[in-house]
Design a protein around this motif. Sequence first.
Motif, PDB file in Angstrom:
ATOM      1  N   VAL A  32       0.809  -1.788  -0.235  1.00  0.00           N
ATOM      2  CA  VAL A  32      -0.002  -0.255   0.090  1.00  0.00           C
ATOM      3  C   VAL A  32       0.386   1.515  -0.409  1.00  0.00           C
ATOM      4  O   VAL A  32       0.604   2.547  -0.261  1.00  0.00           O
ATOM      5  CB  VAL A  32      -1.207   0.064   1.102  1.00  0.00           C
ATOM      6  CG1 VAL A  32      -1.913   0.998   1.204  1.00  0.00           C
ATOM      7  CG2 VAL A  32      -2.319  -1.686   0.785  1.00  0.00           C
ATOM      8  N   ILE A  33       1.950   1.553   1.157  1.00  0.00           N
ATOM      9  CA  ILE A  33       2.596   2.855   0.961  1.00  0.00           C
ATOM     10  C   ILE A  33       3.430   2.677  -0.533  1.00  0.00           C
ATOM     11  O   ILE A  33       3.358   3.770  -1.064  1.00  0.00           O
ATOM     12  CB  ILE A  33       3.478   2.271   1.681  1.00  0.00           C
ATOM     13  CG1 ILE A  33       3.356   1.974   3.262  1.00  0.00           C
ATOM     14  CG2 ILE A  33       4.828   3.407   1.618  1.00  0.00           C
ATOM     15  CD1 ILE A  33       3.878   1.845   5.023  1.00  0.00           C
ATOM     16  N   PHE A  34       4.387   1.301  -0.703  1.00  0.00           N
ATOM     17  CA  PHE A  34       5.147   1.303  -2.180  1.00  0.00           C
ATOM     18  C   PHE A  34       3.523   1.926  -3.325  1.00  0.00           C
ATOM     19  O   PHE A  34       4.073   3.155  -4.210  1.00  0.00           O
ATOM     20  CB  PHE A  34       5.401   0.069  -2.582  1.00  0.00           C
ATOM     21  CG  PHE A  34       5.932   0.068  -4.319  1.00  0.00           C
ATOM     22  CD1 PHE A  34       6.832   0.689  -3.837  1.00  0.00           C
ATOM     23  CD2 PHE A  34       5.375   0.248  -5.153  1.00  0.00           C
ATOM     24  CE1 PHE A  34       8.032   0.278  -5.241  1.00  0.00           C
ATOM     25  CE2 PHE A  34       5.691  -0.267  -6.656  1.00  0.00           C
ATOM     26  CZ  PHE A  34       6.995  -0.245  -6.053  1.00  0.00           C
ATOM     27  N   GLU A  35       2.780   1.180  -3.460  1.00  0.00           N
ATOM     28  CA  GLU A  35       1.418   1.956  -4.266  1.00  0.00           C
ATOM     29  C   GLU A  35       1.498   3.878  -3.961  1.00  0.00           C
ATOM     30  O   GLU A  35       1.342   4.303  -5.604  1.00  0.00           O
ATOM     31  CB  GLU A  35       0.447   1.592  -4.692  1.00  0.00           C
ATOM     32  CG  GLU A  35       0.533  -0.199  -4.932  1.00  0.00           C
ATOM     33  CD  GLU A  35      -1.257  -1.191  -4.947  1.00  0.00           C
ATOM     34  OE1 GLU A  35      -1.507  -0.793  -5.124  1.00  0.00           O
ATOM     35  OE2 GLU A  35       0.061  -2.553  -5.033  1.00  0.00           O
ATOM     36  N   ARG A  36       1.354   4.364  -3.413  1.00  0.00           N
ATOM     37  CA  ARG A  36       0.745   6.025  -3.033  1.00  0.00           C
ATOM     38  C   ARG A  36       2.456   6.414  -3.234  1.00  0.00           C
ATOM     39  O   ARG A  36       2.384   6.979  -3.878  1.00  0.00           O
ATOM     40  CB  ARG A  36       0.923   5.877  -1.165  1.00  0.00           C
ATOM     41  CG  ARG A  36      -0.229   5.366  -0.587  1.00  0.00           C
ATOM     42  CD  ARG A  36      -1.071   5.335   0.216  1.00  0.00           C
ATOM     43  NE  ARG A  36      -0.730   7.190   0.865  1.00  0.00           N
ATOM     44  CZ  ARG A  36      -0.768   7.680   2.424  1.00  0.00           C
ATOM     45  NH1 ARG A  36      -0.060   6.308   3.206  1.00  0.00           N
ATOM     46  NH2 ARG A  36      -0.981   9.111   2.075  1.00  0.00           N
ATOM     47  N   LEU A  37       3.720   6.219  -3.034  1.00  0.00           N
ATOM     48  CA  LEU A  37       4.781   6.167  -3.569  1.00  0.00           C
ATOM     49  C   LEU A  37       4.646   6.036  -4.590  1.00  0.00           C
ATOM     50  O   LEU A  37       5.005   7.411  -5.352  1.00  0.00           O
ATOM     51  CB  LEU A  37       5.882   5.453  -3.251  1.00  0.00           C
ATOM     52  CG  LEU A  37       6.469   5.648  -1.379  1.00  0.00           C
ATOM     53  CD1 LEU A  37       7.709   4.938  -1.221  1.00  0.00           C
ATOM     54  CD2 LEU A  37       7.045   7.571  -1.009  1.00  0.00           C
ATOM     55  N   VAL A  38       4.552   5.486  -5.776  1.00  0.00           N
ATOM     56  CA  VAL A  38       4.362   5.466  -7.329  1.00  0.00           C
ATOM     57  C   VAL A  38       3.377   6.340  -7.531  1.00  0.00           C
ATOM     58  O   VAL A  38       3.863   6.747  -8.916  1.00  0.00           O
ATOM     59  CB  VAL A  38       3.958   3.789  -7.762  1.00  0.00           C
ATOM     60  CG1 VAL A  38       3.822   4.265  -9.140  1.00  0.00           C
ATOM     61  CG2 VAL A  38       4.547   3.042  -7.950  1.00  0.00           C
ATOM     62  N   ALA A  39       2.274   6.414  -7.035  1.00  0.00           N
ATOM     63  CA  ALA A  39       1.344   7.203  -7.689  1.00  0.00           C
ATOM     64  C   ALA A  39       2.238   8.801  -7.344  1.00  0.00           C
ATOM     65  O   ALA A  39       1.414  10.277  -8.467  1.00  0.00           O
ATOM     66  CB  ALA A  39       0.096   7.085  -6.391  1.00  0.00           C
ATOM     67  N   ARG A  40       2.666   9.238  -6.629  1.00  0.00           N
ATOM     68  CA  ARG A  40       3.751  10.435  -6.270  1.00  0.00           C
ATOM     69  C   ARG A  40       5.044  10.277  -7.144  1.00  0.00           C
ATOM     70  O   ARG A  40       5.181  11.664  -7.725  1.00  0.00           O
ATOM     71  CB  ARG A  40       3.833  10.780  -4.798  1.00  0.00           C
ATOM     72  CG  ARG A  40       2.834  10.691  -4.232  1.00  0.00           C
ATOM     73  CD  ARG A  40       1.832  12.070  -4.585  1.00  0.00           C
ATOM     74  NE  ARG A  40       2.723  13.147  -3.875  1.00  0.00           N
ATOM     75  CZ  ARG A  40       2.890  13.732  -2.557  1.00  0.00           C
ATOM     76  NH1 ARG A  40       1.911  12.945  -1.485  1.00  0.00           N
ATOM     77  NH2 ARG A  40       3.776  15.155  -1.723  1.00  0.00           N
ATOM     78  N   ALA A  41       5.412   9.374  -7.821  1.00  0.00           N
ATOM     79  CA  ALA A  41       6.717   9.617  -8.359  1.00  0.00           C
ATOM     80  C   ALA A  41       6.319  10.619 -10.162  1.00  0.00           C
ATOM     81  O   ALA A  41       5.097   9.579 -10.672  1.00  0.00           O
ATOM     82  CB  ALA A  41       7.300   8.126  -8.122  1.00  0.00           C
ATOM     83  N   ASP A  42       7.653  11.027 -10.081  1.00  0.00           N
ATOM     84  CA  ASP A  42       7.656  11.092 -11.690  1.00  0.00           C
ATOM     85  C   ASP A  42       8.363   9.584 -12.337  1.00  0.00           C
ATOM     86  O   ASP A  42       7.880  10.257 -13.345  1.00  0.00           O
ATOM     87  CB  ASP A  42       8.065  12.288 -11.843  1.00  0.00           C
ATOM     88  CG  ASP A  42       7.151  13.399 -11.526  1.00  0.00           C
ATOM     89  OD1 ASP A  42       7.050  14.146 -11.962  1.00  0.00           O
ATOM     90  OD2 ASP A  42       8.174  14.082 -10.956  1.00  0.00           O
ATOM     91  N   VAL A  43       8.708   8.990 -12.352  1.00  0.00           N
ATOM     92  CA  VAL A  43       9.625   7.750 -12.395  1.00  0.00           C
ATOM     93  C   VAL A  43      10.102   7.352 -11.743  1.00  0.00           C
ATOM     94  O   VAL A  43      10.166   7.420 -10.633  1.00  0.00           O
ATOM     95  CB  VAL A  43      11.885   8.868 -13.057  1.00  0.00           C
ATOM     96  CG1 VAL A  43      12.685   7.728 -13.141  1.00  0.00           C
ATOM     97  CG2 VAL A  43      11.506   9.814 -13.687  1.00  0.00           C
ATOM     98  N   LEU A  44      10.161   5.453 -11.827  1.00  0.00           N
ATOM     99  CA  LEU A  44      10.533   4.284 -11.241  1.00  0.00           C
ATOM    100  C   LEU A  44      11.615   4.101 -12.310  1.00  0.00           C
ATOM    101  O   LEU A  44      11.631   4.150 -13.305  1.00  0.00           O
ATOM    102  CB  LEU A  44       9.514   2.875 -11.556  1.00  0.00           C
ATOM    103  CG  LEU A  44       9.297   2.415  -9.953  1.00  0.00           C
ATOM    104  CD1 LEU A  44       8.554   1.221  -9.878  1.00  0.00           C
ATOM    105  CD2 LEU A  44      10.107   1.123 -11.323  1.00  0.00           C
ATOM    106  N   VAL A  45      13.362   4.166 -11.388  1.00  0.00           N
ATOM    107  CA  VAL A  45      14.124   3.398 -11.395  1.00  0.00           C
ATOM    108  C   VAL A  45      14.224   1.438 -11.118  1.00  0.00           C
ATOM    109  O   VAL A  45      14.185   1.408 -10.087  1.00  0.00           O
ATOM    110  CB  VAL A  45      15.070   3.806 -11.694  1.00  0.00           C
ATOM    111  CG1 VAL A  45      15.881   3.368 -12.244  1.00  0.00           C
ATOM    112  CG2 VAL A  45      14.728   5.537 -11.454  1.00  0.00           C
ATOM    113  N   GLU A  46      14.373   0.374 -11.399  1.00  0.00           N
ATOM    114  CA  GLU A  46      14.629  -0.491 -11.332  1.00  0.00           C
ATOM    115  C   GLU A  46      16.098  -1.442 -12.212  1.00  0.00           C
ATOM    116  O   GLU A  46      16.312  -1.080 -13.184  1.00  0.00           O
ATOM    117  CB  GLU A  46      13.296  -1.519 -11.153  1.00  0.00           C
ATOM    118  CG  GLU A  46      12.771  -1.782 -12.418  1.00  0.00           C
ATOM    119  CD  GLU A  46      12.713  -2.995 -13.347  1.00  0.00           C
ATOM    120  OE1 GLU A  46      14.159  -4.113 -13.044  1.00  0.00           O
ATOM    121  OE2 GLU A  46      12.338  -3.660 -14.480  1.00  0.00           O
TER     122      GLU A  46
END
Lengths: 382, 382
Positions: free
Chosen positions: B80-94
């Motif tokens: 749940v926390i991770f998805e809230r972070l993704v919703a606020r982020a401009d970029v995800l890097v992995e």
Amino acid sequence: MTAPLAGYTILDLTHVLAGPYCTMTFADLGAEVIKVEQPGLGDDTRAFPPFKDGKSAYFATINHGKKSIALDLKDADDRVIFERLVARADVLVENYRPGVMERLGYGWEALHAAYPRLVYGAVSGFGHTGPDAKRPAYDMVVQARGGVMSITGEAGRDPVRVGASIGDIVAGMFLAQGILAALLDRDRLGKGRKVDVAMLDSQLALLEHAVAITSVSGQPPAPSGARHPSITPFETFHASDGLFVIAAGNDRLFEKLCIALSLPLSDDPRFATNPARCENARLLKRLIEAVTLGDTRAHWIAKLTAAGIPTGPIQNVAEVLKDPQIKARNMVVDVLDKNGRAAYFAAGNPIKMTDNPDPPTRAPAPDLDANRGEILRWLDEG
Amino acid sequence: MTAPLAGYTILDLTHVLAGPYCTMTFADLGAEVIKVEQPGLGDDTRAFPPFKDGKSAYFATINHGKKSIALDLKDADDRVIFERLVARADVLVENYRPGVMERLGYGWEALHAAYPRLVYGAVSGFGHTGPDAKRPAYDMVVQARGGVMSITGEAGRDPVRVGASIGDIVAGMFLAQGILAALLDRDRLGKGRKVDVAMLDSQLALLEHAVAITSVSGQPPAPSGARHPSITPFETFHASDGLFVIAAGNDRLFEKLCIALSLPLSDDPRFATNPARCENARLLKRLIEAVTLGDTRAHWIAKLTAAGIPTGPIQNVAEVLKDPQIKARNMVVDVLDKNGRAAYFAAGNPIKMTDNPDPPTRAPAPDLDANRGEILRWLDEG
């Protein structure tokens, strides 16, 4: 499908390698790149070997898909054209010695005052500041002075140059990144920036591990031949028909490697941890090669790959260009000649991106001044 | 003064080198970088030598200025926390092995459907497509398979590894460039893209000159030690106290060199053109060294620099870190500890840019999960 840089115009005053490499990556991402070259000879690399049908393959493989106009920036009429180009461009890129653009009246301060939205990118040997700003440099000078040569080669022998021109190319890549960051900001806030990348600085930026070691110990690392300085086994090994690489970067992979090679070493205190393996690296190498010499590279690469251990061949450039994975990734492209025939091959675009066209061919590199008429018409329409 | 990436949030799921290097460059350009690490151990490099006061200098010099939150992406609450972070982020890097994010339910397709503005950046050994997509790789494997080792080292001896980890770092740099291009487009058109960079592809992209030669001749180049394969003189020379570099890249510079060394060779047909000099490179080296052995490196570097000839020392990493030009460019920065004291030094930001803060210090690398409370509060405020 639209390339991410579609609609951006790059005015490219660069020559040789660092700058043209930077603008090549912009062309591959969809920008319009207009090379402004000196009348007569143009970019120096037009005269660089190797040649095919009288044209430089070197020039062709780095300048494909760009346009060319020859302008004498000391000539009044050409300066008018140049200034109209600057007014239409999003980015100007140059790799002259610091001071050259100022003497032409086109330094950052002057251009920024007249064209506040323009992003100005410069790459030079030592950067636009500092005591050595005006010294000339080539790739080899910054590879040597920047430290990478001191950690490349065999211990006890003279240092060697990195075979690829990373002195130029890495600087061109940092310049590209800086320009894109400046464009992001320019598009939001309307104001351009100057990006100033030095080849020497860029070399230091590659030395992460060596800098960390020097920071903690005070001692600079020495070259370590074909092995990683602080991971074991992470190096080349002899098979019956030549060398290949095993990179077992942690204890779990080392255990898998021991199983795959039927070597009962993973519980041996001399090899149980990475520090112990580093300490006993020469002995470990001999024990591993006692096994790997018994069969071919292909045998061991297949066997270790099946076991999930990072491994691979040492390929020459001809082999790399035929590598099935490289082919599957469209990493070898044909550069066309003016008649639409494949004339050279070149490295493809390593930045794979959804909805960015990634064709198996590239438009030819332009002849000097080839696009003058088209560019002048575009200016008139603007 | 505002950094160009101020206001952008990067969600950083990467570990070890290629990914963390990419996000370090974003932090240096002003982005907020949030490291999402596995609970317990976090980024592998937290356990990599060298250490100082029990902390990894390696980790510190690549992760300074980032924030850390530990999340178990298989745990319902943490997801749940991770998805809230993704919703606020401009970029995800992995930089996981291809398929790992999909198994977690966070592959590109799923994330793009739920968060269409998100830019998704991935770096892996061989890329997300092709027959070898799922194979593991380390720097050494791609240096070997990608061709750079085959042109690095001395002719007739085994190839050597490039001392810097260019297998990782160059891939991280291409990823950074791709992400910024995708952001430019996202900011205009509202739609994110996936950027997929392979370490192997990135190695080929460095081989411009070697690819051009192979393209025209069919023959892959061999290693050429400390000299450029097709420019002469462009190599190391012995002075009375050791080696230094001369890079006379064209006829004009060679003429200046002959004058500076009092060697009457520039009209000699054996040396008058670059092809002739390449043909007679060994003889030319001996003639030059007959002069340069007569005095010190410092003497010759000063003399040739005054004559406008590209030259320089071969410096070890400790010498590079003290180089006056490097110092003047703020290319050695202090990484602070939690008490604000300088704990390590690291390479500075090679992308110099107007109005981008370029302080002589960097905030510490975060302890694992150090910013959890702060990040959760930021999410609640959002």
